[in-house]
Design a protein around this motif. Sequence first.
Motif, short mmCIF file in Angstrom:
data_model
loop_
_atom_site.label_atom_id
_atom_site.label_comp_id
_atom_site.label_asym_id
_atom_site.label_seq_id
_atom_site.Cartn_x
_atom_site.Cartn_y
_atom_site.Cartn_z
N ASP A 165 45.58 -9.60 -11.72
CA ASP A 165 45.97 -8.24 -12.10
C ASP A 165 45.08 -7.25 -11.35
O ASP A 165 43.95 -7.58 -10.97
CB ASP A 165 45.82 -8.03 -13.60
N MET A 166 45.56 -6.04 -11.16
CA MET A 166 44.77 -5.06 -10.42
C MET A 166 45.19 -3.64 -10.79
O MET A 166 46.23 -3.43 -11.40
CB MET A 166 44.91 -5.29 -8.91
N GLN A 167 44.34 -2.69 -10.42
CA GLN A 167 44.60 -1.27 -10.64
C GLN A 167 44.82 -0.60 -9.29
O GLN A 167 44.33 -1.08 -8.25
CB GLN A 167 43.42 -0.61 -11.35
N LEU A 168 45.52 0.53 -9.31
CA LEU A 168 45.84 1.22 -8.07
C LEU A 168 46.31 2.63 -8.35
O LEU A 168 46.50 3.03 -9.50
CB LEU A 168 46.89 0.44 -7.28
N LEU A 169 46.48 3.41 -7.27
CA LEU A 169 46.90 4.80 -7.37
C LEU A 169 48.39 4.92 -7.05
O LEU A 169 48.83 4.55 -5.96
CB LEU A 169 46.09 5.66 -6.39
N TYR A 170 49.16 5.43 -8.00
CA TYR A 170 50.58 5.69 -7.79
C TYR A 170 50.77 7.14 -7.35
O TYR A 170 50.11 8.06 -7.86
CB TYR A 170 51.36 5.49 -9.09
N TYR A 171 51.73 7.36 -6.43
CA TYR A 171 52.10 8.72 -6.07
C TYR A 171 53.56 8.76 -5.63
O TYR A 171 54.15 7.72 -5.29
CB TYR A 171 51.19 9.29 -4.98
N ARG A 172 54.13 9.94 -5.66
CA ARG A 172 55.50 10.14 -5.20
C ARG A 172 55.47 10.79 -3.83
O ARG A 172 55.07 11.97 -3.70
CB ARG A 172 56.28 10.99 -6.21
N PRO A 173 55.86 10.07 -2.79
CA PRO A 173 55.80 10.62 -1.43
C PRO A 173 56.54 11.95 -1.28
O PRO A 173 56.09 12.83 -0.54
CB PRO A 173 56.46 9.52 -0.59
N SER A 174 57.66 12.11 -1.99
CA SER A 174 58.43 13.36 -1.84
C SER A 174 57.63 14.57 -2.29
O SER A 174 57.74 15.65 -1.68
CB SER A 174 59.73 13.27 -2.64
N LEU A 175 56.81 14.41 -3.32
CA LEU A 175 56.02 15.55 -3.81
C LEU A 175 54.91 15.91 -2.84
O LEU A 175 54.62 17.09 -2.63
CB LEU A 175 55.44 15.22 -5.20
N LEU A 176 54.27 14.89 -2.26
CA LEU A 176 53.23 15.17 -1.27
C LEU A 176 53.83 15.82 -0.03
O LEU A 176 53.27 16.77 0.53
CB LEU A 176 52.49 13.88 -0.89
N GLU A 177 55.00 15.31 0.39
CA GLU A 177 55.65 15.88 1.57
C GLU A 177 56.03 17.33 1.33
O GLU A 177 55.84 18.20 2.20
CB GLU A 177 56.88 15.05 1.93
N ALA A 178 56.57 17.62 0.17
CA ALA A 178 56.97 19.00 -0.14
C ALA A 178 55.77 19.94 -0.18
O ALA A 178 55.90 21.13 0.15
CB ALA A 178 57.70 19.03 -1.48
N ALA A 179 54.60 19.39 -0.56
CA ALA A 179 53.39 20.21 -0.61
C ALA A 179 52.67 20.27 0.73
O ALA A 179 51.65 20.95 0.86
CB ALA A 179 52.45 19.66 -1.67
N ALA B 208 45.83 16.60 -4.75
CA ALA B 208 46.08 16.87 -6.17
C ALA B 208 46.22 18.36 -6.42
O ALA B 208 47.09 18.79 -7.20
CB ALA B 208 44.95 16.28 -7.01
N ALA B 209 45.39 19.14 -5.76
CA ALA B 209 45.48 20.60 -5.92
C ALA B 209 46.79 21.13 -5.34
O ALA B 209 47.40 22.05 -5.88
CB ALA B 209 44.30 21.27 -5.24
N ALA B 210 47.23 20.51 -4.23
CA ALA B 210 48.45 20.99 -3.56
C ALA B 210 49.72 20.67 -4.35
O ALA B 210 50.67 21.47 -4.35
CB ALA B 210 48.53 20.38 -2.16
N VAL B 211 49.76 19.52 -5.00
CA VAL B 211 50.99 19.12 -5.70
C VAL B 211 51.03 19.60 -7.14
O VAL B 211 52.08 19.55 -7.78
CB VAL B 211 51.16 17.57 -5.67
#
Length: 433
Positions: A160-174, A189-192
């Motif tokens: 098992d492991m931990q990781l960072l989830y993100y939505r590429p569309s939100l980063l791209e839009a920002a 994080a500040a941008a999105v």
Amino acid sequence: MKLNRRSLLFAGGGIAAAATLAACGTNNPLSSGSPAPSSSAGTATSGGSASTITLQQWYHEYGEAGVKEAVERYASEYTAATVDVKWTPGDYGTILAAELLTSPPDVFEVEQGGSLDMIRSGQLADLTDLIGDRVSEFNPAVMDRFTFEGKIHGIPQTIDMQLLYYRPSLLEAAGVKPPTTFDELAAAAAAVKTADVGGFFAGNDGGIGVLGTILIWASGHDQLTEDRSAVAFLTDDFYAALTSYRDFLNSGAVLPAASAEWYDGAPFVNGETAMQWGGLWSLPDIKAAWGDDVAVLPFPAIGAKGRPAVPFGAFGACVAADGKNVDAAKEFVKWLWIDQEDKQVDFSNSYGTHIPAKPALVAKADKLSEGPGKDAAQFVADSGFANDIMWSGALGIAFGTALSNVIKGGADPASEFAAFEATATAELAKLQG
């Protein structure tokens, strides 16, 4: 939420332990007061014929549906001995510790392949020769954690492991790229962040519980020195990492509270946050919500000497050194967790989302064959870390207290961790024996 693999695996880091075990809620079977299952080890010795040998194999009570039936099926297919699977509700660790002193099960699972106390007291059989040169088939980061003073006492079952989830569309839009450094994470994080969506979430305590030891690894340090006589991270780089995270927490880009904790994917699924630190186990729910608009990253490098980091945990199958069927138990462990690769894939892939302990099997687990799952498996191989075997509960609690005082209380890192260093030195001297 029932107890599951990661509830135990990630409960060794002091302040993070309370957060992780809280995942189990009031329905946690560890607090149910269930009595220990009765022992029924076979009466045959390891020198007896296969037909006379009965092995007792213990598992803790998994929360994922189908696991109990699966391990019973595996056992039924073994022909060299009869294997009696014991599903162990209640406080598994406490029950097992007591049983190891009186009537130990032949085979049993233990977090990270065995505790320091179990190894030092001679309760675990040495499996180094059993795995032999096939150790190279297993994830090297996991095997490094499973090895103590040159010996291996457990064979990894799954990861098992931990990781960072993100939505590429939100980063791209920002207008920001996926972060590869902590400064980039803070900027992204500040941008999105919007009035309705947080930029980053890692728990309702601001993330200090789950991210505490990750800040050690991501800033380029190990927890302990090579000889394990002292902590190895009390440097200006580590102190700068703490103040950087404190500034991030106070910037407004971190979601301070959400509908669930970090180990539950609900905040990300519900659109409460654009990025969330969480567990691989949440991937199916997250993909069901966002489809292909999901990607994952390790925790990014922090500071000039930093490196990406992901924590992992793995249960190991161990053999009781004082069991009645030691040789037969070893052969069963070899059969199941070294030889039977179809069962190893099934155990990792069919009941939740986990990573096979052998990298060559990752492609055979369909949840990990492409996309975020495939990336996650590679993160463990490239950047996986686990608490050192001598990172005791006392060390974790002292570390968590100092960390909270710095990040939440605004204390000076060097001054605050001077007291921690004194506690750690004394604790490690005691653990050295």
